[in-house]
Design an enzyme around this catalytic site. Structure first.
Site, PDB file in Angstrom:
ATOM      1  N   HIS A   1       0.832  -1.201   0.000  1.00 24.38           N
ATOM      2  CA  HIS A   1       0.000   0.000   0.000  1.00 24.38           C
ATOM      3  C   HIS A   1       0.875   1.263   0.000  1.00 24.38           C
ATOM      4  O   HIS A   1       0.746   2.131  -0.865  1.00 24.38           O
ATOM      5  CB  HIS A   1      -0.911  -0.040   1.225  1.00 24.38           C
ATOM      6  N   GLU A   2       1.772   1.339   0.969  1.00 15.97           N
ATOM      7  CA  GLU A   2       2.616   2.540   1.081  1.00 15.97           C
ATOM      8  C   GLU A   2       3.544   2.659  -0.125  1.00 15.97           C
ATOM      9  O   GLU A   2       3.835   3.763  -0.585  1.00 15.97           O
ATOM     10  CB  GLU A   2       3.421   2.522   2.383  1.00 15.97           C
TER      11      GLU A   2
ATOM     12  N   HIS B   1       1.753   4.478  -2.817  1.00 12.91           N
ATOM     13  CA  HIS B   1       1.837   5.943  -2.654  1.00 12.91           C
ATOM     14  C   HIS B   1       3.206   6.439  -3.109  1.00 12.91           C
ATOM     15  O   HIS B   1       3.321   7.434  -3.818  1.00 12.91           O
ATOM     16  CB  HIS B   1       1.674   6.328  -1.176  1.00 12.91           C
TER      17      HIS B   1
ATOM     18  N   HIS C   1       3.668   6.394  -6.833  1.00 17.01           N
ATOM     19  CA  HIS C   1       2.877   7.490  -7.409  1.00 17.01           C
ATOM     20  C   HIS C   1       3.660   8.801  -7.260  1.00 17.01           C
ATOM     21  O   HIS C   1       3.811   9.572  -8.209  1.00 17.01           O
ATOM     22  CB  HIS C   1       1.533   7.550  -6.673  1.00 17.01           C
TER      23      HIS C   1
HETATM   24 ZN   LIG Z   1      -2.923   5.218   1.872  1.00 13.47          ZN
END
Ligand SMILES: [Zn+2]
Length: 634
Positions: free
Chosen positions: A419-420, A423, A426
């Site tokens: 998940h991290e 980020h 991105h």
């Molecule tokens: Zn998040």
């Protein structure tokens, strides 16, 4: 300008993760925690890549302190023409990027060991510097919008370098019709402190004043109840414990229901004041206008989830049967696991390998920089004494991405890392492609890249887990993920919308009317297998997000956008991967809804929401089949 709030964007990202991760972060804190210097350097983030020493940081800090008064000196000069405006904007971007870097460094050092007073001091100095900067430049937006857009437009045509700011100008002028006269703006600003009272008072009531009773746990021990303990108890296999914990928490809310209702009414009335003062159609329209999100997106989310509520009802029927809940699924049964003792374990290296393999459909141009990120210490892996809890992705335009983890080795930890990393990738692509002004993505888009990684990982691990009990454990975790992120957040959004509509129609918001509204929505969402207890009517008191003004729907929209993208990438749909890469590189160079269209997702249609529902349905099918298999094997 509105698009330029980078410092605050990533801080919001931190908040989002902490909120969603709160249930997970509480678990598994019993192992021995090391001191930071006992951990191998390869597991610690490379903060020396930002500033080689504290002296370097101090030097940069002092330079920035000197620049701030220079910026204020440009006040009243923007109408000199395009080159002057460009000069000021460039200087602003350059200063802000450097301020971000100073803040990020101080913040990382402070979070890696919150016990160190000097580190806290540096962070607070950096924050004050940012506030002083904001004040020194507060004249810029009003002075700019006082120049007619036609003039600025002609300047952009005359000076192509200024044209870079077209999207940022558009966003600024777009909201101009809701900006009032200087005196009216001044009066509205004066209400700010007063209007923050309901939220502040709620927070004090919920976090400081409310005292919860103790309960007896599964082993007969007396246990204190707090927020994280509550979620652990909700996942207990002992129904008596779940019921006691639920009644202790919500029973406490019940005692304060009138005060809580008055406070929430205060927050809603404050939104109504904005609507009336700034000439919006509704509270919902005013809140969504900040990110230029059309109201249709919100309505389509709520409508499509409502059409798919039979799937949530089916899930509750499965829950009722699997847990033998003859009197129906009560609110305190909603989080209970179907199977226990099946935790999957990973070393950090295994988790990294698993993620790299699971994300192979993303292609080499995604995987290579991600692998490089793992190898060049983007991640601060293990919990250490004094380290901040939870997980987040940080970094800024002038730095590499940084990920704070507290890795214990569970599936959830691996999923948090994916998940991290979503980020951070991105950020890596947007910052590498866009100029500073568009280098940060909007909150609306932020959770898409992270969730997309989670979904790819989830599918890969499900495909490669053969043991039916382990598989069942994973399936229920994933089902809970969608229930919590899509159904539950949409349900909260619906409650939020309903109570604003009631207030707009001059209906009173009291403990009784709020409770009746909440209870009605709960019954609708959880369906015929759900048994509603009157006490549940007070559960809305638990949710701080109702003071954030239409925030929670973004959890649901992000998940749905990510499911659509992940599905198309996994199906190998031609162009899907390439479009997604364009999205990742786009930062905030377009409005959020247009940015998602770049990724091939149209949030104004039902499709992305239907895709999320299809994933949920697929998980239900697999769960039902496995439950039979596991039952037969018993
Ligand atoms: Zn998040």
């Amino acid at each position: 300008m509105k698009t330029r709030t980078s410092r605050f964007c990533w801080m919001m990202t931190v908040m989002v993760n902490m909120v969603l991760g709160s249930a997970i972060a509480a678990a598994g804190e019993t192992e021995k925690v090391k001191e930071r210097d006992e951990v191998d350097q390869k597991y610690k983030w490379a903060t020396e890549n930002i500033f080689a020493s504290l002296d370097e940081w101090e030097t940069e800090f002092a330079k920035l302190e000197k620049i701030i008064p220079d910026l204020a000196a440009f006040k009243g000069t923007l109408n000199k023409g395009p080159s002057q405006l460009l000069k000021v904007l460039k200087l602003r971007d350059d200063t802000e990027a450097r301020l971000d870097r100073v803040y990020v460094y101080a913040s990382l050092l402070s979070d890696q060991d919150t016990r160190v007073g000097e580190a806290q001091g540096r962070k607070s100095r950096a924050r004050t510097l940012a506030i002083n900067y904001g004040q020194a430049l507060s004249w810029l937006d009003p002075e700019l919008t006082a120049i007619p857009f036609e003039t600025v437009d002609s300047w952009m045509k005359a000076n192509p370098d200024l044209n870079l700011y077209r999207q940022a100008f558009d966003d600024l002028y777009r909201q101009k019709k809701h900006i009032l006269s200087p005196r009216e703006e001044e009066l509205l600003a004066m209400t700010g402190e007063l209007r923050s009272v309901p939220g502040t008072a709620y927070s004090l009531l919920a976090n400081a004043d409310m005292q919860y009773p103790t309960i007896t746990d599964e082993d007969g021990n007396t246990r204190e109840l707090d927020d994280s303990a509550f979620y652990l108890f909700m996942r207990s296999t002992d129904r008596r414990v779940r019921k006691d914990a639920y009644e202790a928490i919500v029973g406490t809310y019940n005692k304060y229901r009138n005060t809580a209702a008055a406070l929430l009414n205060g927050a809603v009335q404050s939104h109504i004041l904005t609507v009336k003062a700034r000439n919006y159609d509704s509270c919902l329209a005013a809140a969504l206008d900040t990110g230029n999100v059309p109201v249709t997106v919100y309505n389509t989310l709520v409508d499509t989830i409502n059409e798919n509520l039979p799937l949530l009802h089916r899930y509750q029927q499965i829950r009722k049967d699997a847990l033998n809940l003859d009197d129906g699924v009560h609110a305190y049964d909603l989080f209970a696991p179907f199977i226990t003792g099946q935790k999957l374990e990973y070393s950090y290296e295994q988790a990294v390998d698993e993620i790299l393999t699971a994300l192979e459909p993303m292609g080499a141009d995604y995987l290579m920089p991600m692998k490089k990120g793992f190898d060049s210490r983007w991640v601060d892996v293990y919990p250490t004494k004094g380290k901040r809890s939870g997980a987040y992705s940080s970094g800024t335009f002038l730095t590499q991405p940084y990920i704070l983890l507290n890795f214990h080795g569970s599936y959830e930890d691996m999923s948090t890392l994916a998940h991290e990393m979503g980020h951070s990738m991105h950020s890596h692509f947007s910052r590498g492609t866009q100029p500073y002004v568009y280098s940060d993505y909007s909150i609306f888009c932020a959770e898409v890249a992270s969730t997309c990684n989670e979904i790819l990982l989830q599918n890969y691990v499900l495909d490669h887990t053969k043991d039916p009990k382990k598989k069942l454990y994973l399936l229920t975790e994933f089902l809970e993920g969608i229930r919590g992120t899509v159904f539950r957040q949409t349900m909260f959004s619906e409650f939020e919308q309903k109570i604003h509509e009631m207030a707009e129609a001059k209906q009173p918001l009291t403990a009784d009317t709020l409770g009746a509204t909440y209870g009605k929505i709960m019954r609708k969402y959880y369906g015929p297998s759900y048994t509603h207890d009157d006490l549940v009517d007070n559960y809305w008191i638990r949710i701080p997000h109702f003071y954030y003004n239409f925030y929670v729907y973004k959890y649901a929209t992000s998940y749905c956008a990510a499911s659509n993208i992940a599905r198309r990438i996994m199906d190998g749909e031609p162009g899907a991967r390439e479009k997604y890469m364009e999205f990742l590189k786009g930062g905030s160079s377009k409005y959020p809804i247009d940015m998602l269209k770049v990724a091939g997702v149209d949030m104004t249609t039902a499709r992305p929401f239907e895709d999320a529902m299809k994933i949920f349905e697929g998980l239900l099918d697999q769960t039902e089949a496995l439950l039979q298999q596991v039952a037969v094997a018993k």
